[in-house]
Design a protein around this motif. Structure first.
Motif, mmCIF file in Angstrom:
data_model
loop_
_atom_site.group_PDB
_atom_site.id
_atom_site.type_symbol
_atom_site.label_atom_id
_atom_site.label_comp_id
_atom_site.label_asym_id
_atom_site.label_seq_id
_atom_site.Cartn_x
_atom_site.Cartn_y
_atom_site.Cartn_z
ATOM 1 N N LEU A 92 33.381 43.707 34.055
ATOM 2 C CA LEU A 92 34.642 43.033 33.744
ATOM 3 C C LEU A 92 34.386 41.737 32.968
ATOM 4 O O LEU A 92 35.052 41.455 31.983
ATOM 5 N N GLN A 93 33.394 40.983 33.402
ATOM 6 C CA GLN A 93 33.057 39.712 32.746
ATOM 7 C C GLN A 93 32.571 39.909 31.322
ATOM 8 O O GLN A 93 32.726 39.026 30.484
ATOM 9 N N SER A 94 31.978 41.056 31.056
ATOM 10 C CA SER A 94 31.430 41.292 29.723
ATOM 11 C C SER A 94 32.467 41.798 28.719
ATOM 12 O O SER A 94 32.169 41.938 27.533
ATOM 13 N N LYS A 95 33.685 42.049 29.182
ATOM 14 C CA LYS A 95 34.743 42.494 28.270
ATOM 15 C C LYS A 95 35.159 41.353 27.354
ATOM 16 O O LYS A 95 35.257 40.200 27.794
ATOM 17 N N PRO A 96 35.439 41.660 26.093
ATOM 18 C CA PRO A 96 35.914 40.612 25.178
ATOM 19 C C PRO A 96 37.197 39.970 25.691
ATOM 20 O O PRO A 96 38.092 40.652 26.192
ATOM 21 N N GLY A 97 37.258 38.667 25.579
ATOM 22 C CA GLY A 97 38.458 37.937 25.965
ATOM 23 C C GLY A 97 38.535 37.534 27.424
ATOM 24 O O GLY A 97 39.439 36.813 27.826
ATOM 25 N N VAL A 98 37.581 37.973 28.246
ATOM 26 C CA VAL A 98 37.585 37.604 29.663
ATOM 27 C C VAL A 98 36.748 36.344 29.842
ATOM 28 O O VAL A 98 35.573 36.312 29.497
ATOM 29 N N VAL A 99 37.376 35.306 30.352
ATOM 30 C CA VAL A 99 36.694 34.030 30.600
ATOM 31 C C VAL A 99 36.169 33.979 32.028
ATOM 32 O O VAL A 99 35.090 33.455 32.285
ATOM 33 N N ALA A 100 36.925 34.512 32.973
ATOM 34 C CA ALA A 100 36.521 34.498 34.376
ATOM 35 C C ALA A 100 36.871 35.820 35.038
ATOM 36 O O ALA A 100 37.920 36.394 34.767
ATOM 37 N N ALA A 101 35.973 36.281 35.909
ATOM 38 C CA ALA A 101 36.209 37.503 36.675
ATOM 39 C C ALA A 101 36.049 37.179 38.154
ATOM 40 O O ALA A 101 35.097 36.522 38.564
ATOM 41 N N ASN A 102 37.016 37.620 38.925
ATOM 42 C CA ASN A 102 37.040 37.373 40.364
ATOM 43 C C ASN A 102 37.438 38.647 41.077
ATOM 44 O O ASN A 102 37.975 39.572 40.473
ATOM 45 N N VAL A 103 37.206 38.642 42.378
ATOM 46 C CA VAL A 103 37.649 39.778 43.177
ATOM 47 C C VAL A 103 38.303 39.250 44.450
ATOM 48 O O VAL A 103 37.809 38.311 45.069
ATOM 49 N N GLY A 104 39.434 39.857 44.782
ATOM 50 C CA GLY A 104 40.102 39.572 46.039
ATOM 51 C C GLY A 104 39.739 40.667 47.024
ATOM 52 O O GLY A 104 39.764 41.846 46.684
ATOM 53 N N PHE A 105 39.370 40.256 48.225
ATOM 54 C CA PHE A 105 38.996 41.199 49.274
ATOM 55 C C PHE A 105 40.117 41.273 50.308
ATOM 56 O O PHE A 105 40.538 40.253 50.833
ATOM 57 N N PHE A 106 40.577 42.490 50.580
ATOM 58 C CA PHE A 106 41.556 42.759 51.631
ATOM 59 C C PHE A 106 40.835 43.430 52.796
ATOM 60 O O PHE A 106 39.870 44.168 52.587
ATOM 61 N N ALA A 107 41.336 43.239 54.008
ATOM 62 C CA ALA A 107 40.784 43.953 55.159
ATOM 63 C C ALA A 107 41.147 45.435 55.088
ATOM 64 O O ALA A 107 40.350 46.301 55.439
ATOM 65 N N GLU A 108 42.351 45.710 54.631
ATOM 66 C CA GLU A 108 42.854 47.079 54.501
ATOM 67 C C GLU A 108 43.424 47.248 53.100
ATOM 68 O O GLU A 108 43.946 46.296 52.524
ATOM 69 N N PRO A 109 43.393 48.453 52.539
ATOM 70 C CA PRO A 109 43.983 48.656 51.216
ATOM 71 C C PRO A 109 45.484 48.382 51.230
ATOM 72 O O PRO A 109 46.189 48.893 52.104
ATOM 73 N N PRO A 110 45.987 47.597 50.286
ATOM 74 C CA PRO A 110 47.427 47.339 50.238
ATOM 75 C C PRO A 110 48.225 48.506 49.673
ATOM 76 O O PRO A 110 49.451 48.507 49.748
ATOM 77 N N GLY A 111 47.550 49.485 49.099
ATOM 78 C CA GLY A 111 48.195 50.712 48.645
ATOM 79 C C GLY A 111 49.256 50.511 47.576
ATOM 80 O O GLY A 111 49.212 49.596 46.772
ATOM 81 N N ILE A 112 50.246 51.386 47.592
ATOM 82 C CA ILE A 112 51.295 51.414 46.569
ATOM 83 C C ILE A 112 52.120 50.130 46.580
ATOM 84 O O ILE A 112 52.560 49.662 45.529
ATOM 85 N N VAL A 113 52.301 49.532 47.753
ATOM 86 C CA VAL A 113 53.026 48.260 47.838
ATOM 87 C C VAL A 113 52.272 47.186 47.054
ATOM 88 O O VAL A 113 52.865 46.399 46.324
ATOM 89 N N GLY A 114 50.955 47.190 47.175
ATOM 90 C CA GLY A 114 50.136 46.243 46.428
ATOM 91 C C GLY A 114 50.214 46.472 44.935
ATOM 92 O O GLY A 114 50.318 45.523 44.158
#
Length: 179
Positions: A92-114
């Protein structure tokens, strides 16, 4: 024996200052082994025989609340799971135009609502991709210029999320057990 990573939410932000030796002591008192912290942002690595993430998470959250006097959402991953997350962040970081890459961690998948909730957060600066229990966030400018509000996302989804930068995840995935 499993090697876990506890990604603690809201440690050393917003006036919730916690020394890493205090976190280490809580995990040792819980009977976990090879306890190590990484950075001062609530990352704790430890070994446990436990197979139930829910049981481990519950024990940690109760012990931290007793010790610190406030709730601490604890998101757990096996350390081995972080290699895949780190590789994805690197791509993700190596894609053109991306300055910062982060990840959010959930305990459970938020699914379709997410998935639906994330549509409101997409912008010219911010792009998101939900993959199970991880939310990948690429930012086309400095994060301080982003309008993304993780607290608002939590309130909409009604589940905690904790974010880590690409470098932190890479370091956590590669961190050896203390000798």
């Amino acid at each position: 024996m499993h090697r876990y990573v506890a990604l603690l939410r809201a440690i050393n932000v917003g006036g919730r200052n916690v020394k890493m030796d205090v976190l280490r002591d809580v995990f040792v008192q819980l009977g976990y082994h090879a306890v190590d912290t990484h950075l001062a942002s609530g990352n704790v690595l430890f070994d446990s025989n436990a197979n139930s993430l829910l049981a481990v998470r519950s024990r940690i959250e109760m012990a931290l609340e007793r010790k610190l006097g406030f709730e601490v959402a604890s998101i757990l991953r096996l350390q081995g799971e972080l290699a895949h997350v780190a590789a994805r962040l690197d791509a993700l970081q190596s894609k053109p135009g991306v300055v910062a890459a982060n990840v959010g961690f959930f305990a459970e998948p938020p699914g379709i609502v997410g998935e639906r909730a994330l549509k409101a957060f997409h912008s010219d600066i911010d792009d998101f991709e939900l993959d199970g229990r991880e939310l990948y966030w690429s930012c086309a400018r400095k994060q301080s210029e982003s309008g993304f509000d993780s607290g608002k996302l939590e309130r909409i989804l009604k589940i905690p999320v904790t974010f880590r930068g690409a470098n932190t995840v890479v370091q956590l995935a590669a961190k050896p057990r203390p000798s």
